[in-house]
Enzyme design. Structure first.
Site, PDB file in Angstrom:
ATOM      1  N   CYS A 159      -0.521   0.196   9.761  1.00  0.00           N
ATOM      2  CA  CYS A 159      -0.753   1.558   9.270  1.00  0.00           C
ATOM      3  C   CYS A 159      -2.189   1.754   8.788  1.00  0.00           C
ATOM      4  CB  CYS A 159       0.235   1.887   8.150  1.00  0.00           C
ATOM      5  SG  CYS A 159       1.909   2.131   8.772  1.00  0.00           S
ATOM      6  N   HIS A 160      -2.666   0.869   7.901  1.00  0.00           N
ATOM      7  CA  HIS A 160      -4.006   1.074   7.361  1.00  0.00           C
ATOM      8  C   HIS A 160      -4.833  -0.195   7.355  1.00  0.00           C
ATOM      9  CE1 HIS A 160      -1.291   4.120   5.570  1.00  0.00           C
ATOM     10  NE2 HIS A 160      -2.230   4.910   6.066  1.00  0.00           N
ATOM     11  N   GLY A 161      -4.314  -1.260   8.030  1.00  0.00           N
ATOM     12  CA  GLY A 161      -5.129  -2.447   8.239  1.00  0.00           C
ATOM     13  C   GLY A 161      -5.058  -3.516   7.169  1.00  0.00           C
TER      14      GLY A 161
ATOM     15  N   HIS B 214       0.857  -1.189   0.000  1.00  0.00           N
ATOM     16  CA  HIS B 214       0.000   0.000   0.000  1.00  0.00           C
ATOM     17  C   HIS B 214       0.894   1.241   0.000  1.00  0.00           C
ATOM     18  CE1 HIS B 214      -2.870   2.857   2.254  1.00  0.00           C
ATOM     19  NE2 HIS B 214      -3.198   2.865   0.981  1.00  0.00           N
TER      20      HIS B 214
END
Lengths: 415, 269, 191
Positions: free
Chosen positions: C155-157, C136
């Site tokens: 960080c964003h799953g 990502h």
């Protein structure tokens, strides 16, 4: 010379640009149609060559700066990293170091041209003054740059030259510590030298623009030293001088390439391949060849402060040249006494250069002639040339008859 | 008259300028000038003698590396083009024969259970290791003198390869009567001041060359000089090759420029 | 010939000469510019470190080690037989990214368990080597977290399974498998 512009934009885009930012007009007027005397010779091509040199140094310098580390512990090795690991790093480095020498070779020819043909005389005094400023900026840039590889000569030359400022009465020591950022040449010194070495070439570029602007007001001088009388005396800069400059530039680049590829270290000092050691002073500290005459002048005076005064005096003397020479005749071609004095001055500069390269206590002719005294004589003559001989030569000489116009002798096949 | 004067002063000027530069290096003391040797890399077309480079590396490794360092040379450089030309396997094996300090382990330890520093085999990317952990250790092993790093020695000394060869082969001279040689120093007429802290480094048959060349002092001195000239200028061959192409191109280009210049100015002269 | 006549007769030859000179000059300028561009490419010392050799003799099934390769963390994991079976059982259509992203295979290889793993000396296809950088925005995912027996990027799953395939976004791609070779039973060269 800077008459009304003859530029006519002939496409949609060029018309659009012309009413918003007339750079194309500026280029056209400056480099394309600019009326240039038709009788310029080889010695007039060095302005273009110098512009090329500045471009080369800027470009190679910026790319070198991508790999160089300005810290005393890493500088020397970072330069060797450039020489060994960076793609074409060896080429960039050798072009940059030899480019500095070529830059000075060109500037000396350019300056001596000015002295010979009276290019500093009315109304071109500002061009000359800006030129002397450029020369001094070049010297500063070269000095700063030479420190960066952090070799023995880098370190010790930096120490000697910055220590000179200690001769200033009262504030000298403070000035030196301010320059050093400490109590000796060390990490802060190297870092600020790197910063300034990166900055000054852009200052040079700015002053070059002023220098060319000042030139374009009256237009170029020429080997006859007489004014342009009309269009019959000139040719448009493009294509006549763009092509001529390109030819001489290509010859210059051949000389440049000969050094870069076949004698890249000839003009340098071997001890700069030894990493700087503050505890070991080299037996002979010498600057690069282009500083040697000034080094000789510095060492000719036994007193430290007066030596520094003489050094800066020899440079600042150049600012006064337009007013030291009172002759109404510009070109040395028509000034029999000044011409001979010019060549004697050239010889004097070469003698000073030689003296600068030798140890202070050097002797020649089997130990009978002390180089120190030769250097003192040569230094005295340098100042005598400008301050005594130049102002009075016009009184002693009878100028040769000067041609009426530039066009006539050229079209008659004699120029 | 003026033209002749011009040319005379010019030639004088050029000769002075060209004479100044090498004379900068002359010192006030009398040092013997090394005799000019013939090297395969002399001249604009000279290249390295590859066999000599390999033998020279052998001499460096077995003799010089006892006291000197070669900090700027990595094992991988031994395989670079324009150099000794060892192949990948030879280089990997050579590197692995050296143990160098290892990175701290996962617990942050830098020594093993016996207190000895953690070591690992060198890889081609590593630089030629020093026998000494720091300068003081190197001095202590060498009578207080610090043997200089040899990577750049040929460029860092006036006389270059000729000087190095003379230094290595001319230890046999007796010191002049007016020069006392203190203990720990040795006389060499080519070294500045005559007194050098390095004892004679080369003796006949000190190494056995893989290619069977007899290892005389002159042969070893020559070979190690070739090798050290390469370590100082690893890009020399590439530089000369590119230089030839560049200058040829420039000559052709300047001829075209000249023809353009003449044709353009023809009607204006 | 008058000057005017000689000028027209010469003009075609003159034009060619000028064109030739300009063309050669342009070629020269381009050739001269090449080193200025090439110098920004990785230098020889950087390229020399572009591959790293790792001793895998102590890695047991189920164990993970972390090495640096080209400045990035790289996970080396030896899968247990159960994990391999689990990885093979996932239908390709369930994957967010069906490309193997394996530098040792062709670009169009599909992200089967076998295409994500490699065999060392003993022939068992049990070794996973992936660059430990979330596809990502580049954070480093943590192992043995998330619902797929693999990695979770805090960080964003994003979540990856036990062979590094992305199962929950926002990461778009499976973790990259770098080019590598087992040069002996106990050593692997990555890069």
């Amino acid at each position: 010379m800077s008459g009304p512009s003859t530029y006519v934009p002939n496409s949609g885009f060029t018309r659009w640009m012309d009413t918003r930012l007339p750079v194309l007009r500026l280029m056209h007027d400056t480099v394309i149609t600019f009326p240039t005397p038709r009788n310029l010779n080889i010695w007039y091509t060095f302005g273009a060559i110098l512009t090329f040199c500045l471009g080369v140094q800027l470009v190679t310098g910026i790319t070198l700066a991508m790999h160089y580390t300005p810290h005393t512990e890493m500088a020397f090795n970072s330069v060797e990293h450039i020489m060994r690991d960076v793609n074409y790093g060896w080429l960039l480095r050798y072009v940059h170091t030899n480019g500095g020498s070529m830059f000075f070779l060109a500037v000396y020819i350019h300056m001596f041209r000015g002295l010979y043909y009276g290019s500093y005389k009315e109304p071109r005094e500002m061009i000359w003054i800006l030129g002397v400023m450029l020369y001094i900026l070049m010297m500063a840039t070269a000095f700063l740059g030479y420190t960066l590889p952090w070799g023995q000569m880098s370190f010790w030359a930096a120490t000697v030259i910055t220590s000179l400022f200690g001769a200033i009465p009262f504030i000298g020591e403070g000035v030196v510590n301010w320059l050093w950022g400490g109590f000796a040449v060390d990490v802060p010194t190297l870092q600020r030298f790197f910063s300034l070495h990166y900055l000054l070439p852009f200052v040079i570029a700015g002053v070059v623009i002023l220098h060319i602007w000042a030139l374009h007001v009256p237009g170029n001088n020429n080997p006859l030293g007489i004014d342009v009388k009309g269009p019959q005396d000139t040719l448009p800069f493009h294509p006549y001088y763009t092509v001529k400059d390109l030819f001489y530039l290509s010859l210059f680049i051949i000389l440049f390439a000969a050094f870069v590829f076949y004698a890249p270290n000839y003009l340098g000092h071997t001890i700069n391949y030894i990493e700087a050691n503050p505890l070991v002073t080299p037996p002979h500290i010498v600057p690069e060849w282009y500083f040697l005459p000034f080094y000789a002048i510095l060492r000719a005076i036994p007193d430290k402060l007066m030596g520094v005064v003489a050094l800066f005096g020899s440079l600042f003397t150049l600012f006064f040249v337009p007013w030291l020479d009172r002759s109404k005749v510009r070109s040395a071609r028509f000034r029999p006494i000044y011409k001979r004095l010019f060549w004697i001055f050239v010889a004097d500069c070469l003698v000073l250069g030689y003296i600068g390269s030798q140890p202070v206590d050097g002797m020649i002719a089997g130990g009978t002639i002390s180089l120190l005294w030769v250097g003192r004589l040569a230094t005295a003559y340098y100042f005598i040339h400008f301050w005594v001989l130049m102002p009075f030569t016009h009184k002693w000489e009878t100028p040769k008859p000067i041609p009426d116009s530039i066009a006539k002798p050229v079209l008659n096949g004699t120029s | 008259m003026p033209k002749i004067m011009l040319r005379l002063v010019f030639s004088l000027a050029i000769s002075i300028v060209l004479g100044i530069i090498p004379s900068i290096v002359m010192s006030a003391e009398e040092i013997m000038e090394p005799e000019q040797q013939e090297w395969s890399f002399d001249g604009p077309f000279g290249l390295f003698d590859r066999a000599a480079l390999q033998r020279g590396f052998h001499v460096y490794k077995d003799i010089c590396a006892a006291c000197h360092t070669l900090d700027l040379v990595a094992f991988r450089n031994l395989g670079d083009s324009g150099g000794p030309g060892f192949n990948e396997n030879e280089i990997r094996a050579l590197a692995a024969s050296y143990m160098i300090p290892a990175d701290p382990d996962e617990r942050g330890r830098t020594t093993d259970a016996d207190g000895r520093p953690l070591m690992r085999e060198a890889i081609p990317a590593d630089y030629y290791p020093s026998r000494f952990v720091n300068d003081n250790a190197q001095r202590a092993a060498n009578n207080g003198s610090l043997p200089p790093d040899l990577s750049l020695i040929v460029k860092a000394r006036d006389g270059g390869a000729d000087y190095l060869y003379a230094l290595l082969t001319e230890y046999g001279h007796d010191a002049p009567a007016d020069l006392t040689v203190p203990p720990g120093q040795y006389y060499n007429p080519y070294f500045a001041g005559g007194l050098i802290a390095m004892p004679q480094p080369l003796f006949a048959n000190q190494v056995v060359y893989a290619d069977g060349t007899p290892a005389t002092i002159e042969q070893m001195a020559s070979d190690v000089t070739y090798f050290l000239t390469w370590t100082a200028e690893p890009k020399m061959e590439e530089r000369k090759r590119l230089g030839f192409a560049v200058i040829l191109f420039l000559i052709a280009f300047s001829m075209l420029c000249y023809a353009s210049y003449r044709r353009l100015w023809h009607s204006e002269h | 010939m008058t000057v005017a006549q000689s000028q027209t007769a010469d003009s075609s030859r003159r034009d060619f000469l000028y064109v030739a000179t300009s063309a050669v000059g342009a070629v020269g300028a381009t050739l001269a510019a090449w080193p200025l561009v090439a110098q920004m490419n990785p230098a020889a010392n950087v390229l020399a470190l572009s591959s790293v050799e790792v001793d895998i003799s102590t890695v047991q099934p189920g164990q993970l080690i972390n090495v640096m390769w080209r400045g990035q963390p790289t996970f080396i994991r030896r899968l247990t037989p159960d994990e391999i079976t689990e990885a093979d059982a996932v239908p390709i259509d369930d994957l967010l990214d069906d490309s193997a992203r394996n530098g040792n295979l062709a670009d169009n290889a599909v992200a089967t368990g076998a295409n994500r793993l490699a065999a060392a000396g003993n022939g068992a296809v049990e070794w996973l080597i992936v660059v430990g950088v979330c596809t990502h925005l580049g954070c480093i995912p943590a192992f043995d977290q998330g619902d797929y027996g693999g990695w979770l990027c805090a960080c964003h799953g994003s979540q990856y399974d036990n062979v590094g395939r992305v199962r929950i976004g926002p990461a778009p791609d499976n973790l990259t498998v770098p080019p590598f070779t087992f040069i002996s039973d106990t050593r692997v060269r990555i890069g």
